[in-house]
Design an enzyme around this catalytic site. Structure first.
Site, PDB file in Angstrom:
ATOM      1  CG  ASP A  20      48.619 -19.423  73.208  1.00  0.00           C
ATOM      2  OD1 ASP A  20      48.317 -18.639  72.302  1.00  0.00           O
ATOM      3  OD2 ASP A  20      47.976 -19.501  74.276  1.00  0.00           O
ATOM      4  CG  HIS A 178      40.434 -18.223  75.097  1.00  0.00           C
ATOM      5  ND1 HIS A 178      41.047 -17.632  74.014  1.00  0.00           N
ATOM      6  CD2 HIS A 178      39.098 -18.173  74.847  1.00  0.00           C
ATOM      7  CE1 HIS A 178      40.131 -17.233  73.157  1.00  0.00           C
ATOM      8  NE2 HIS A 178      38.942 -17.557  73.631  1.00  0.00           N
ATOM      9  CG  ASP A 183      44.341 -21.447  72.667  1.00  0.00           C
ATOM     10  OD1 ASP A 183      43.424 -22.280  72.625  1.00  0.00           O
ATOM     11  OD2 ASP A 183      44.158 -20.250  72.955  1.00  0.00           O
TER      12      ASP A 183
END
Length: 206
Positions: A20, A178, A183
């Protein structure tokens, strides 16, 4: 039934790595990479996929990059260069992620890493752009990915990560969302849970 216990046999020689990125916008060529995290995966003796190593780095914006204030606000980073972030250069951050992945490729006899992500094309585009800027060879397949948006849509009828995680009975904390590391960990949990619902045996023709 003899379960597949080597990850290279489960994914046709590919090593899935969950990634991510948090960024200062949507343009991989011009907007800064702000944070990157990766979770490598391994298989148990029972043929189940599970999390292995967790790698994370806060990243300094590359020279000349654009910073969209709304994007920074969304990820909760007011100043990407603040010393408390202990951010490192793009090249250092990529090497921090790439080196253990390359070691695991050798250890597992896999031919290439394949990026697993939620909207994986976005993460792969930023990783590829950063690697090109830094003149580093990426361990990831150029265009193939495992996208948990599609997989979660199939398995749970959900495409939003938070909703898919909850549908899969995975704990979710909105206050931590976030963050690239958080994540990535949740995406890894989701991917493993979905994959483990379809175990393959050594006798499988797939």
């Amino acid at each position: 039934m003899n379960p597949i216990t080597h990850i290279k046999d489960r994914f046709r020689g590919f090593l899935p790595v969950v990634v991510d990125v948090e960024t200062a916008g949507f343009d991989a060529q011009n907007h800064a990479l702000i944070e990157i995290a990766a979770v490598t995966l391994k298989m148990t003796a029972q043929g189940l996929l599970e999390k292995d190593q967790v790698i994370q780095a806060n990243v300094l914006p590359f020279k000349g990059s654009k910073l969209d204030p709304s994007a920074l606000k969304f990820i909760g980073v007011e100043d990407p260069t603040h010393p408390f972030r202990m951010a490192i250069s793009e090249k250092e951050a990529l090497q921090k992620c790439f080196d253990p992945i390359k070691k695991q490729l050798k250890a597992t006899d896999c031919t290439r890493a394949i990026l697993v992500g939620h909207n994986a094309f976005f993460d792969l585009s930023f990783v590829k752009a950063a690697a090109e800027r830094c003149k580093l060879k990426s361990p990831f397949h150029e265009f193939s990915t495992f996208d948990t948006v599609s997989l979660a849509g199939l398995a749970y009828g959900q495409t939003v990560l938070a909703k898919a995680a909850k549908s899969a009975d995975i704990d979710w904390d909105n206050s931590k969302a976030h963050s690239a590391e958080y994540d990535t960990l949740k995406t890894a949990d989701l991917f493993c849970k979905i994959v483990n619902q379809w175990p393959l045996s050594k006798q499988s023709d797939i």
